[in-house]
Design a protein around this motif. Structure first.
Motif, PDB file in Angstrom:
ATOM      1  N   LYS A  98       8.445 -17.725 -20.410  1.00 49.68           N
ATOM      2  CA  LYS A  98       8.193 -16.341 -20.852  1.00 49.68           C
ATOM      3  C   LYS A  98       9.295 -15.415 -20.353  1.00 49.68           C
ATOM      4  N   TRP A 137      -3.227  -8.002 -17.930  1.00 47.58           N
ATOM      5  CA  TRP A 137      -2.583  -8.107 -16.630  1.00 47.58           C
ATOM      6  C   TRP A 137      -3.367  -7.303 -15.631  1.00 47.58           C
ATOM      7  N   LEU A 186      -0.622 -10.149 -21.699  1.00 50.17           N
ATOM      8  CA  LEU A 186       0.280 -11.299 -21.701  1.00 50.17           C
ATOM      9  C   LEU A 186      -0.467 -12.499 -22.248  1.00 50.17           C
ATOM     10  N   LYS A 211      10.620 -11.412 -23.323  1.00 50.56           N
ATOM     11  CA  LYS A 211       9.454 -10.606 -23.680  1.00 50.56           C
ATOM     12  C   LYS A 211       8.669 -10.265 -22.406  1.00 50.56           C
ATOM     13  N   SER A 212       7.860  -9.243 -22.474  1.00 46.79           N
ATOM     14  CA  SER A 212       7.004  -8.841 -21.351  1.00 46.79           C
ATOM     15  C   SER A 212       7.811  -8.571 -20.089  1.00 46.79           C
ATOM     16  N   TYR A 229      -1.216  -3.381 -19.982  1.00 45.86           N
ATOM     17  CA  TYR A 229      -0.362  -4.431 -20.523  1.00 45.86           C
ATOM     18  C   TYR A 229      -1.134  -5.721 -20.750  1.00 45.86           C
TER      19      TYR A 229
END
Length: 129
Positions: free
Chosen positions: A114, A3, A80, A119-120, A78
């Motif tokens: 997503k 990210w 993804l 999540k995330s 992070y």
């Protein structure tokens, strides 16, 4: 994919994911740059008291797809996993408005899936500066 946060102008402070990067640059862009997918409008907060219709409406995301200078992106820790079609996402296809619209709808569905999976979480919250 890692990210990144957008640091300059239009989408400043917006979180994004690099789809394809060019560290050395190319003929038309002689500097390091990257094709980026990010969130222009984040989803709003949702409560349990809200109905399904209202939850779905508040869970909408507005994405952006753009090529940015690498100096204008700030890396984060992070990551993804975003499944995107490499044929749809390249610099030439993004220049064409109809193909860009197609790419944006594809990204929007992926990001909303997503988000709904839970999540995330950090990626789908506004960046507080």
């Amino acid at each position: 994919k890692q990210w990144y946060q957008r640091r300059v102008r239009g989408n400043a402070g917006r979180k994004a994911v690099i789809i394809k990067n060019q560290d050395d640059g190319t003929g038309d862009r002689p500097y390091g740059h990257a094709l980026v997918v990010g969130i222009s409008r984040y989803p709003k907060k949702i409560n349990k008291q809200m109905g399904k219709k209202k939850q779905n409406k508040r869970g909408k995301i507005k994405p952006f797809v753009k090529v940015y200078n690498a100096n204008h992106l700030m890396p984060t820790r992070y990551q993804l996993d975003l499944n995107v079609d490499k044929d749809v996402f390249n610099k030439n296809s993004i220049k064409d408005p109809s193909q860009k619209r197609k790419a944006l709808t594809m990204v929007k569905t992926n990001l909303e899936e997503k988000y709904k999976s839970g999540k995330s979480r950090w990626f789908f919250q506004k960046l507080r500066i």
